[in-house]
Design a protein around this motif. Structure first.
Motif, PDB file in Angstrom:
ATOM      1  N   VAL A 147      -7.615  -7.666   8.939  1.00 19.59           N
ATOM      2  CA  VAL A 147      -7.748  -8.752   8.730  1.00 19.59           C
ATOM      3  C   VAL A 147      -7.093  -9.346   8.295  1.00 19.59           C
ATOM      4  O   VAL A 147      -6.755 -10.874   8.752  1.00 19.59           O
ATOM      5  N   GLN A 148      -5.667  -9.143   7.186  1.00 20.94           N
ATOM      6  CA  GLN A 148      -4.620  -9.342   7.602  1.00 20.94           C
ATOM      7  C   GLN A 148      -4.009  -9.790   8.063  1.00 20.94           C
ATOM      8  O   GLN A 148      -3.512 -11.284   9.199  1.00 20.94           O
TER       9      GLN A 148
ATOM     10  N   ALA B 188      -9.109  -4.048   5.206  1.00 22.78           N
ATOM     11  CA  ALA B 188      -8.239  -5.161   4.934  1.00 22.78           C
ATOM     12  C   ALA B 188      -6.773  -5.566   5.660  1.00 22.78           C
ATOM     13  O   ALA B 188      -6.492  -6.302   5.997  1.00 22.78           O
TER      14      ALA B 188
ATOM     15  N   THR C 228       1.150  -1.214  -0.051  1.00 24.92           N
ATOM     16  CA  THR C 228      -0.382  -0.448  -0.142  1.00 24.92           C
ATOM     17  C   THR C 228       0.856   1.390  -0.106  1.00 24.92           C
ATOM     18  O   THR C 228       0.340   2.567   0.086  1.00 24.92           O
TER      19      THR C 228
ATOM     20  N   THR D 169      -6.134   0.189   6.945  1.00 20.65           N
ATOM     21  CA  THR D 169      -7.132  -0.080   6.385  1.00 20.65           C
ATOM     22  C   THR D 169      -8.164  -1.212   7.697  1.00 20.65           C
ATOM     23  O   THR D 169      -7.431  -2.118   7.614  1.00 20.65           O
TER      24      THR D 169
END
Length: 249
Positions: free
Chosen positions: A57-58, A54, A46, A52
């Motif tokens: 979650v990662q 995402a 990024t 973010t």
């Protein structure tokens, strides 16, 4: 409460204890390398963009998967603590001596530091981000987060790995431990990084030499672990069962 054991200084040179400490070092190295590495990979993909959903979650998946493996590979040798707070909880519950705990803590912190140094070298000098509080989150907010999240983690450890009545549920202990950590990261990651593990916080702090609010990531997990161990031992463990040896933890 079972009697807290100090242990003998001879434990420092005992072969089994040293093997267990080495297993903790390797397990923490595996865990931190994957967990911190996932964050560095996200930043690279990024271009150091803002956090973010995402990314959260990662982080949750990487830490949950890596912890499952790290606990599994260390379970038969050291008990697969992979966390100074878990070791402290085991000590409070009378499942490990203080001497052995100290060796575990040293090995766990060294494993985290080495993992972060390897990541820095492998990525061409990129820094491992130290844990920090998000905007609007006070140290007391973060302390509560760390206490509650680590309570959940160590309670899970006791229920699935330590309790003499665990039976077949012990088979899924590593995955249960990984899942609660992943879930807690989804809950607290956006606020204080959701450490639950002083060693995980220690490695990045040493390598980046950033110690802002670092005490939170030690005091919170140790308090949460101690409370969980005391609650489980006093109110939920059948006193007629013998205490399990450390090697089975």
């Amino acid at each position: 409460m079972p009697r807290i054991a100090i242990g003998s200084p001879a434990e420092f040179g005992h072969a089994d204890t040293l093997k267990a400490a080495l297993a903790e070092f390797i397990s923490v190295l595996i865990f931190v390398f994957a967990g911190e590495g996932s964050g560095m990979a996200f930043n690279k993909l990024t271009d150091d963009g803002s956090a973010t959903p995402a990314g959260l979650v990662q982080a949750s998946l990487a830490h949950g998967f890596a912890l499952f493996v790290a606990v599994s590979v260390g379970a038969n040798i050291s008990g697969g603590h992979v966390n100074p707070a878990v070791t402290f909880g085991a000590f409070v519950g009378g499942n490990i001596t203080l001497i052995r705990s100290v060796l575990y803590w040293i090995a766990q912190c060294l494993g985290s530091v080495v993992a972060c140094l390897l990541l820095k070298f492998a990525t061409g000098g990129l820094e491992t981000s130290p844990f920090s509080l998000s905007s609007g989150v006070s140290v007391w907010n973060a302390l509560v987060f760390e206490i509650v999240m680590t309570f959940g983690l160590v309670y899970t450890v006791y229920a699935t790995a330590v309790d003499p009545k665990k039976g077949n549920i012990g088979i899924i202990a590593p995955i249960a431990i990984g899942l609660i950590v992943g879930a807690n990261i989804l809950a607290g990651g956006a606020f204080d990084g959701a450490s639950m593990n002083p060693a995980v916080s220690f490695g990045p702090a040493v390598v980046s030499w950033s110690w802002s609010s670092h005490w939170v990531y030690w005091l919170g997990p140790f308090l949460g672990a101690g409370i969980a161990a005391a609650v489980y031992q006093v109110f939920l463990t059948d006193s007629t069962h013998e205490r399990i040896p450390t090697a089975d933890f």
